[in-house]
Design a protein around this motif. Sequence first.
Motif, short mmCIF file in Angstrom:
data_model
loop_
_atom_site.label_atom_id
_atom_site.label_comp_id
_atom_site.label_asym_id
_atom_site.label_seq_id
_atom_site.Cartn_x
_atom_site.Cartn_y
_atom_site.Cartn_z
N TYR A 66 0.83 -1.19 0.00
CA TYR A 66 0.00 0.00 0.00
C TYR A 66 0.88 1.25 0.00
CZ TYR A 66 -3.69 -3.21 1.41
OH TYR A 66 -4.59 -4.25 1.45
N PRO A 67 0.84 2.07 -1.06
CA PRO A 67 1.58 3.32 -1.05
C PRO A 67 0.84 4.36 -0.22
CG PRO A 67 0.39 3.11 -3.09
CD PRO A 67 0.14 1.84 -2.32
N VAL A 68 1.57 5.01 0.67
CA VAL A 68 0.97 6.04 1.53
C VAL A 68 1.80 7.31 1.41
CG1 VAL A 68 0.40 6.64 3.91
CG2 VAL A 68 0.16 4.28 3.15
N PRO A 69 1.16 8.44 1.09
CA PRO A 69 1.91 9.70 1.02
C PRO A 69 2.60 9.99 2.36
CG PRO A 69 -0.30 9.97 0.12
CD PRO A 69 -0.26 8.63 0.78
N PHE A 70 3.82 10.50 2.27
CA PHE A 70 4.57 10.79 3.50
C PHE A 70 3.87 11.78 4.41
CE2 PHE A 70 8.51 8.73 2.14
CZ PHE A 70 8.88 8.18 3.36
N ALA A 71 3.00 12.62 3.86
CA ALA A 71 2.27 13.58 4.69
C ALA A 71 1.39 12.86 5.72
CB ALA A 71 1.42 14.50 3.83
N GLY A 94 -7.39 1.10 0.53
CA GLY A 94 -6.74 1.99 -0.41
C GLY A 94 -6.07 1.30 -1.57
N PRO A 95 -5.50 2.11 -2.47
CA PRO A 95 -4.79 1.56 -3.62
C PRO A 95 -3.69 0.60 -3.14
CG PRO A 95 -5.05 3.92 -3.85
CD PRO A 95 -5.48 3.56 -2.45
N TYR A 116 -6.59 9.36 -0.33
CA TYR A 116 -6.27 9.80 1.03
C TYR A 116 -6.56 11.28 1.26
CZ TYR A 116 -3.96 5.34 1.75
OH TYR A 116 -3.69 4.00 1.88
N ALA A 117 -7.08 11.97 0.24
CA ALA A 117 -7.32 13.42 0.31
C ALA A 117 -6.04 14.15 0.73
CB ALA A 117 -8.46 13.73 1.28
N ALA A 118 -4.96 13.76 0.07
CA ALA A 118 -3.64 14.35 0.35
C ALA A 118 -3.18 15.11 -0.89
CB ALA A 118 -2.64 13.25 0.69
#
Length: 120
Positions: A66-71, A94-95, A116-118
């Motif tokens: 699962y890729p997660v934005p660092f934010a 999630g993706p 993620y609304a990022a």
Amino acid sequence: MATTPAPTPAPAPLVQALTSEQPRAETRDGAAVGTVAAYLIDKASGQATHAVLSLGGFLGMGKSYYPVPFALLGFDPVRDVYVVRVDPQLLKGGPSWANHAPVFDNAYAERVARYYAAEH
């Protein structure tokens, strides 16, 4: 008779960098989520934009990524863990991929950001 060459697709802006040491990822409450299996690096800036979390599996089989934005991650240097700032159920919906990583192009990065609304 001259032919027009097919347009060359734009190169993917992100590259996946696997980690030899897989730091743990936990919720804010300290519950285990998984490990950081890789980072997605922006080719132009050289900056990591996402952490790729590895969840599930047993003895190396059945893992999902699962890729997660660092934010959406924090880092606790005392415990040497990443802290995931989203609900684990949101993360699991999630993706992701299991066997073959997607092409990390702008469309994929935007899809992850929208989920993620990022910011992308």
